[in-house]
Design a protein around this motif. Structure first.
Motif, PDB file in Angstrom:
ATOM      1  N   PRO A 234       0.765  -1.291  -0.011  1.00 38.02           N
ATOM      2  CA  PRO A 234       0.042   0.136   0.070  1.00 38.02           C
ATOM      3  C   PRO A 234       0.897   1.324   0.001  1.00 38.02           C
ATOM      4  N   LEU A 237       2.330   1.787  -3.482  1.00 36.77           N
ATOM      5  CA  LEU A 237       1.138   2.219  -4.352  1.00 36.77           C
ATOM      6  C   LEU A 237       0.758   3.818  -4.227  1.00 36.77           C
ATOM      7  N   ALA A 238       0.665   4.188  -2.827  1.00 36.19           N
ATOM      8  CA  ALA A 238       0.561   5.703  -2.639  1.00 36.19           C
ATOM      9  C   ALA A 238       1.761   6.467  -3.132  1.00 36.19           C
ATOM     10  N   LYS A 241       1.686   6.512  -7.125  1.00 39.48           N
ATOM     11  CA  LYS A 241       0.426   7.341  -7.480  1.00 39.48           C
ATOM     12  C   LYS A 241       0.734   8.994  -7.298  1.00 39.48           C
ATOM     13  N   ALA A 271      -0.424  -4.493  -6.575  1.00 37.93           N
ATOM     14  CA  ALA A 271      -1.163  -3.159  -6.062  1.00 37.93           C
ATOM     15  C   ALA A 271      -1.335  -2.349  -7.362  1.00 37.93           C
ATOM     16  N   ILE A 272      -0.356  -2.317  -8.024  1.00 39.10           N
ATOM     17  CA  ILE A 272      -0.484  -1.003  -9.072  1.00 39.10           C
ATOM     18  C   ILE A 272      -1.457  -1.801 -10.099  1.00 39.10           C
ATOM     19  N   ALA A 274      -3.871  -3.409  -9.873  1.00 35.41           N
ATOM     20  CA  ALA A 274      -5.378  -3.462  -9.286  1.00 35.41           C
ATOM     21  C   ALA A 274      -5.896  -1.958  -9.073  1.00 35.41           C
ATOM     22  N   ASP A 275      -5.039  -1.234  -9.733  1.00 32.65           N
ATOM     23  CA  ASP A 275      -5.345   0.113  -9.482  1.00 32.65           C
ATOM     24  C   ASP A 275      -5.120   1.201 -10.788  1.00 32.65           C
ATOM     25  N   GLN A 276      -6.221   1.292 -11.462  1.00 33.57           N
ATOM     26  CA  GLN A 276      -6.031   1.526 -12.762  1.00 33.57           C
ATOM     27  C   GLN A 276      -5.409   3.038 -13.005  1.00 33.57           C
ATOM     28  N   GLN A 277      -5.842   3.912 -12.040  1.00 36.38           N
ATOM     29  CA  GLN A 277      -4.878   5.321 -11.936  1.00 36.38           C
ATOM     30  C   GLN A 277      -3.449   5.101 -12.055  1.00 36.38           C
ATOM     31  N   ALA A 278      -2.856   4.165 -11.103  1.00 33.53           N
ATOM     32  CA  ALA A 278      -1.539   4.108 -10.981  1.00 33.53           C
ATOM     33  C   ALA A 278      -1.106   3.301 -12.342  1.00 33.53           C
TER      34      ALA A 278
END
Length: 503
Positions: A234, A237-238, A241, A271-272, A274-278
């Motif tokens: 996490p 990912l933060a 982003k 984690a990336i 799963a996160d479309q923005q990243a």
């Protein structure tokens, strides 16, 4: 010195190449391959598909530069100013640029990996940005890049500047604790760190360092006695982003990669994913398979979850303070297997040069240099202070690819024999390509320590090919030319050969 203009390659062209290679790889599974006749063979039949077998574009190879000091065995970071090119005499710098990094008349290695916070670790007064630790550090790197014909750096953090860290230090652990990471993941703090990281790149670019790749963190799962920064999934990912969009906005053609450890398949990569923005900011997935047996690139899955992005190894070396004859061939297989079975567009060795003082140097380096501070000539007595020499067991594994696989070569499929279960021969590898100018070249290996192997190679042309042999103690031995279409080439044990069409 005049430097030829490179063919500028953007991140978008690399992504297009990955898509083409992926489609070609899918088609390759439907080709009918010859089957091995029996166990105990000493030869095999191969057909190079120079006619319709084009695969990915291979951009060129990369290396890392140690432009500042590190303790022997990677134990801490001394105050001593020592590194390359800094420690080398002017004539030895030129020889280093020409004989190792450039190697060809035009250019050799394409990328230089620059360890931000480790080998470029000077810090501003507020502790928030990285700068030169000694006068002229970046200027020397810019000179190296220009004179060696390198396209630019793969800039990557080993640690952000200390003000962003929970221990206010570049190192990742100390006697009291390990796993030091960022002091804060509050959005405002990550935003400020992102601005500082853009400023770090601006500092380099303003001093003549072209930025070609960027990574948030080397091995984010690790904490070390030297520069490092731990991120759990996490946290990674933060931070990604917050920072990656700023890098993209300022440097739109820079390849952004993740995560210099486990690529898309590690927990941070997942984690990336799963996160479309990243995910939109990831141009490539990078792996560290340090010193591993290269067969795993044949059998392992590095592409099924890559989502159309290229995958590649951006660090390879050997631990346990040594190299070996077998490792020479394993390194060549690592290059070939990443490119043949995983369609990688590039591949990175770790250090060009390591100091004569450090216990890890033999396994990590393509060559050694003697710092002026090293007066112990019981080690590497042939190397004078301020001079350097090759590390043959590692250098000979890489040199032929740098010399005979120039930038933007296109790999071509080879129909090769397989075992009864459909698996390829692992001890005898072949890879073929065309240069950007269309010259046909192929590489052959023999990993056996005792038995030669004969390749019967159908080149589909009546042209002549000249051979060049490498091995643990052999460097660029010229072999008699052979005329096609089928070449019978017997490769001795523990050897790597490159066969180049002439003209």
């Amino acid at each position: 010195m005049h430097r030829p203009e490179p063919n500028q390659i953007s991140r978008r062209s690399i992504l297009r190449g990955a898509a083409v290679a992926g489609a070609a790889a899918a088609g390759a599974s439907m080709l009918r391959l010859p089957v091995a006749r029996a166990a105990g063979l000493d030869s095999g039949d191969y057909t190079i598909r120079y006619d319709n077998g084009a695969r990915q574009t291979i951009k060129g190879l990369g290396f890392e530069i140690q432009s500042d000091s590190i303790g022997s065995g990677n134990n801490g970071m001394p105050d001593l100013v020592s590194g390359v090119p800094y420690d080398l005499t002017p004539s030895e710098r030129t020889r280093f640029y020409q004989q190792m990094l450039k190697i060809r008349s035009d250019r050799g290695f394409r990328y230089c990996r620059l360890a931000l916070g480790l080998y470029h670790r000077g810090v501003t007064a507020d502790g928030k940005r990285l700068v030169d630790r000694y006068d002229g550090q970046t200027a020397l790197l810019a000179e190296m890049i220009s004179q060696a014909g390198i396209e630019g750096v793969a800039a990557e953090y080993w640690s952000p500047a200390p003000a962003w860290k929970s221990n206010n230090s570049l190192v990742g652990k100390d006697a009291n604790a390990s796993g030091y990471g960022l002091a804060s993941f509050a959005p405002a703090d990550l935003d400020a760190m992102g601005n500082a990281m853009v400023a770090d790149l601006d500092y380099l670019a303003a001093r003549g360092i072209p930025i070609k790749m960027w990574g948030l963190q080397n091995e984010p799962d690790s904490s070390a006695w030297y520069s490092s920064c731990f991120y759990d999934a996490p946290q990674y990912l933060a931070a990604f982003k917050a920072v990656a969009p700023k890098i993209r906005a300022k440097y739109p053609d820079v390849m952004i990669h993740a995560d210099s450890r486990g690529g898309w398949s590690g927990v941070r990569g997942q984690a990336i994913v799963a996160d479309q923005q990243a995910l939109r900011y990831v141009d490539a997935w990078t792996y560290h398979r340090v010193g591993e047996y290269a067969d795993e690139q044949v059998t392992g899955d590095y592409t099924s979850g890559a989502l159309g992005r290229p995958v590649f190894n951006n660090e390879f070396e050997y631990l346990h303070q040594t190299s070996s004859f077998n490792r020479t061939i394993n390194t060549a297989h690592s290059i070939m297997n990443w490119m043949t079975f995983q369609n990688s567009p590039t591949w990175f060795w770790l250090h060009a040069l390591k100091p004569t003082t450090n216990s890890e140097s033999k396994g990590y380096s393509l060559g050694f240099w003697r710092p002026p501070s090293d007066t112990d000539f019981s080690r590497y007595p042939n190397i004078k202070a301020g001079h350097w020499d090759f590390n043959p067991e590692n250098w000979n594994a890489v040199a032929g690819f740098v010399r005979y696989m120039p930038w933007d070569s296109v790999r071509h499929h080879v129909e090769e024999p397989v075992h009864d279960d459909g698996s390829p021969y692992l001890d005898h590898r072949i890879m073929a390509w065309k240069t950007a100018q269309g010259k046909q070249i192929f590489a052959l290996t023999n990993r056996s320590s005792s038995r030669p192997w004969t390749y019967n190679v159908d080149t589909q042309t009546t042209a002549s090919f000249e051979g060049h042999r490498y091995g643990p103690t052999t460097h660029s031995q010229t072999l008699a030319a052979k005329t096609g279409p089928t070449l019978a080439i017997t490769v001795p044990p523990l050897s790597i050969e490159f066969w180049v069409r002439t003209p």
